[in-house]
Design an enzyme around this catalytic site. Sequence first.
Site, PDB file in Angstrom:
ATOM      1  CG  ASP A   1       0.922 -17.011  11.409  1.00 48.97           C
ATOM      2  OD1 ASP A   1       0.096 -16.278  10.828  1.00 48.97           O
ATOM      3  OD2 ASP A   1       0.705 -18.200  11.692  1.00 48.97           O
TER       4      ASP A   1
ATOM      5  CE  LYS B   1      -5.927  -1.356   5.794  1.00 47.79           C
ATOM      6  NZ  LYS B   1      -4.973  -0.571   4.990  1.00 47.79           N
TER       7      LYS B   1
ATOM      8  CG  HIS C   1      -5.243   8.206  -0.204  1.00 47.68           C
ATOM      9  ND1 HIS C   1      -6.228   7.384   0.237  1.00 47.68           N
ATOM     10  CD2 HIS C   1      -4.188   7.947   0.582  1.00 47.68           C
ATOM     11  CE1 HIS C   1      -5.793   6.662   1.251  1.00 47.68           C
ATOM     12  NE2 HIS C   1      -4.545   7.003   1.482  1.00 47.68           N
TER      13      HIS C   1
ATOM     14  CD  GLU D   1      -2.911   0.969   2.439  1.00 49.87           C
ATOM     15  OE1 GLU D   1      -3.059  -0.115   3.031  1.00 49.87           O
ATOM     16  OE2 GLU D   1      -3.466   2.019   2.787  1.00 49.87           O
TER      17      GLU D   1
HETATM   18  P1  NAD Z   1       9.002 -23.970  15.416  1.00 47.00           P
HETATM   19  O1  NAD Z   1       8.152 -25.174  15.211  1.00 47.00           O
HETATM   20  O2  NAD Z   1      10.076 -23.711  14.418  1.00 47.00           O
HETATM   21  O3  NAD Z   1       9.606 -24.059  16.894  1.00 47.00           O
HETATM   22  C1  NAD Z   1      10.650 -23.240  17.352  1.00 47.00           C
HETATM   23  C2  NAD Z   1      11.933 -24.031  17.402  1.00 47.00           C
HETATM   24  O4  NAD Z   1      13.010 -23.161  17.713  1.00 47.00           O
HETATM   25  C3  NAD Z   1      11.925 -25.110  18.487  1.00 47.00           C
HETATM   26  O5  NAD Z   1      12.453 -26.279  17.968  1.00 47.00           O
HETATM   27  C4  NAD Z   1      12.851 -24.529  19.569  1.00 47.00           C
HETATM   28  O6  NAD Z   1      13.481 -25.527  20.308  1.00 47.00           O
HETATM   29  C5  NAD Z   1      13.825 -23.753  18.714  1.00 47.00           C
HETATM   30  N1  NAD Z   1      14.549 -22.674  19.391  1.00 47.00           N
HETATM   31  C6  NAD Z   1      15.848 -22.348  19.177  1.00 47.00           C
HETATM   32  N2  NAD Z   1      16.223 -21.304  19.938  1.00 47.00           N
HETATM   33  C7  NAD Z   1      15.142 -20.926  20.643  1.00 47.00           C
HETATM   34  C8  NAD Z   1      14.895 -19.898  21.592  1.00 47.00           C
HETATM   35  N3  NAD Z   1      15.867 -19.046  21.964  1.00 47.00           N
HETATM   36  N4  NAD Z   1      13.658 -19.766  22.093  1.00 47.00           N
HETATM   37  C9  NAD Z   1      12.668 -20.598  21.716  1.00 47.00           C
HETATM   38  N5  NAD Z   1      12.845 -21.622  20.843  1.00 47.00           N
HETATM   39  C10 NAD Z   1      14.061 -21.791  20.293  1.00 47.00           C
HETATM   40  O7  NAD Z   1       8.130 -22.648  15.465  1.00 47.00           O
HETATM   41  P2  NAD Z   1       7.007 -22.202  16.492  1.00 47.00           P
HETATM   42  O8  NAD Z   1       7.422 -20.861  16.963  1.00 47.00           O
HETATM   43  O9  NAD Z   1       6.669 -23.240  17.500  1.00 47.00           O
HETATM   44  O10 NAD Z   1       5.733 -22.069  15.548  1.00 47.00           O
HETATM   45  C11 NAD Z   1       5.610 -20.992  14.640  1.00 47.00           C
HETATM   46  C12 NAD Z   1       4.971 -21.476  13.351  1.00 47.00           C
HETATM   47  O11 NAD Z   1       3.731 -22.125  13.617  1.00 47.00           O
HETATM   48  C13 NAD Z   1       4.659 -20.343  12.433  1.00 47.00           C
HETATM   49  O12 NAD Z   1       5.199 -20.636  11.164  1.00 47.00           O
HETATM   50  C14 NAD Z   1       3.117 -20.337  12.365  1.00 47.00           C
HETATM   51  O13 NAD Z   1       2.680 -19.893  11.105  1.00 47.00           O
HETATM   52  C15 NAD Z   1       2.776 -21.764  12.615  1.00 47.00           C
HETATM   53  N6  NAD Z   1       1.438 -22.100  13.139  1.00 47.00           N
HETATM   54  C16 NAD Z   1       0.558 -21.155  13.610  1.00 47.00           C
HETATM   55  C17 NAD Z   1      -0.678 -21.543  14.115  1.00 47.00           C
HETATM   56  C18 NAD Z   1      -1.604 -20.491  14.664  1.00 47.00           C
HETATM   57  O14 NAD Z   1      -1.199 -19.371  14.875  1.00 47.00           O
HETATM   58  N7  NAD Z   1      -2.868 -20.811  14.963  1.00 47.00           N
HETATM   59  C19 NAD Z   1      -1.025 -22.894  14.166  1.00 47.00           C
HETATM   60  C20 NAD Z   1      -0.081 -23.819  13.703  1.00 47.00           C
HETATM   61  C21 NAD Z   1       1.140 -23.430  13.208  1.00 47.00           C
END
Ligand code: NAD
Length: 421
Positions: A267, A251, A364, A71
Site C-alpha cells: 500500500d 520525492k 531529461h 517515470e
Molecule cells: P490482511 O487483512 O490480509 O491480514 C494479514 C493476514 O495474514 C492475517 O490473516 C494473518 O493471520 C495472516 N498471516 C499469515 N502469515 C502471517 C505472518 N507470518 N505474519 C503476519 N500475518 C500472517 O492484511 P493486513 O496486513 O492486516 O492489511 C493490509 C491491507 O490493509 C492492505 O491491503 C492495505 O491497503 C489495507 N488497509 C490500509 C489502511 C491504511 O493504511 N490506513 C486502512 C485499511 C486497510
Amino acid sequence: MRISQRRALVGQVTGADLREIEGTLDTGGIDPDTADKFVENVLGTYAMPYGVALNVQVNGRDYVVPMVVEEPSVVAAASNAAKMARAGGGFTAEWDPSVMIAQVQVQDVPDVHVAVRKILEHEREILALADDVLGGVTTRGGGARAVEARVLADDVVVAHLLIDCKEAMGANLVNTAAERVANRVAALAGGRVGLRILSNLCDKRCVRVRCRVPAEALATSDLPGGAVIDAIVQASRFAELDPYRAATHNKGIMNGIDAVVLATGNDWRAVEAGAHAYAARKGRYAPLSIWRRDGDYLVGTLELPLALGTVGGTLRVHRAARLSLALLNVKGSGELAAVAASVGLANNLAGLRALATDGVQRGHMAQHARSVALAAGAAGELVERVARMMVDARDIRLETAKQALASLVAFEMPIQQASSR
Ligand code: NAD
C-alpha cells in the site's frame, strides 16, 4: 539485452521459474475478473512498466529489485547509484519489529488524567482482549504488545494499542483489534468511543539504511569525486534548511521506495502518508535522508517508517506481486523494507549527484529527445542517433527530428546499397 534475454537472466540468477516470469509479466499479473474482486465498478486493468534495479547490495546480500514505475530514469538511477554504494560495501540496514499503532479515540472524557491512569492500569486486560481477535498473528509470535494513552484536549484521550504484525502490513489486523478493545477503553476513560483505526505514522516500525561511498565512485567526467561529495553535502544542507527543497529531496527518495512498494503489492498511500508525517515530526518538514563527508567518503543515512507486508493484503491474488517477492527472496517484511529503503537512498543519491553536478536537465533532455525521435518515425538504432543530434544541437523539436532522420536516411541508404552490391 532484449526483454526475453533479461527475463531468462533474471530467472537464472534468482532461481525464479522463467515460465512464471513470462506468464506473469506478459499479462501484468491480474486479469479483469480478478481486478473485479479488488475494487468496485471495474472496467479493466491498467498496466505499468515493470523493471529491475541491479547492483543492489544490502547487508552483504545481492538483490534483483523489482520496480514498477512510469517515470523514465528511475530504474537506471537506482541501479547506477547502487553501484556507487556497492563500491563502499553496499547498504547497511536495520529495522524495528513490525509494531503498528491502533488508535482508539475517546471523547467527552470527564477527567482526562484519571482516564489515562485507568487505561494504563488495565493494560494487561486490554492486551488480552486484542489478542483474542488477532488469532493467526499471535500463533506466529506476534500480537498486542503494549498500551499507551495520550491527552489530546480537555475532554479527549487517545489510547494507542501497539501490535506486532510480524510479516503482514497489518492495517486490517490492527483495525480489528482497535474495534475489539474500544468499548472497554472508553468505559475505563468514562467517555464515548470515537474513531478506531490504525495510524499510518507507524514510527515504531522504522527502517534505517546507510551507505558509505568512496569519492572515486562519485567522480564525473568534469568533476573529481571530492568535489562531488562537497556538492552533495551542500545539496543535503539545502534540504535540511528549507522545506520547499526537502519536499523534492524526499520525492527523489520515494521514487525508489514507491516503485518497490508497488511491485511487491503493498500500500503505497500508507507508505507515503507515514513517510511525510515522519518527515514533519519535529514540527517542520525535513529531509528523510542526510548526506555528510567522512574523509574521502560520502555517507548517506535514511530513516523512515515503512510498513510493508510479505503476506496478506493484495499479495494473495496479485501474481506479479508474488513474482516480485520470489525474485527478491526476502525472509520477511523487515528485510523487504530494508531493500526498499536502500533503493530509496540510491535514487536520492543519483538525483543529488545529477542535480549538484551536471544538472538533471541533460539526462531529461536525452530522454525527451528519444521520445521526439520516435514520434518523428525513427526506429532501431536511428532513435538514439537522432536523439543525440538534437541534444548536441540543443534543439529538441519534432521538425528538427524529422530533418535529422531524413539526413541520416539519405546518407545511409547509398552506403547500404553500395555495401549490398
Ligand atoms: P490482511 O487483512 O490480509 O491480514 C494479514 C493476514 O495474514 C492475517 O490473516 C494473518 O493471520 C495472516 N498471516 C499469515 N502469515 C502471517 C505472518 N507470518 N505474519 C503476519 N500475518 C500472517 O492484511 P493486513 O496486513 O492486516 O492489511 C493490509 C491491507 O490493509 C492492505 O491491503 C492495505 O491497503 C489495507 N488497509 C490500509 C489502511 C491504511 O493504511 N490506513 C486502512 C485499511 C486497510
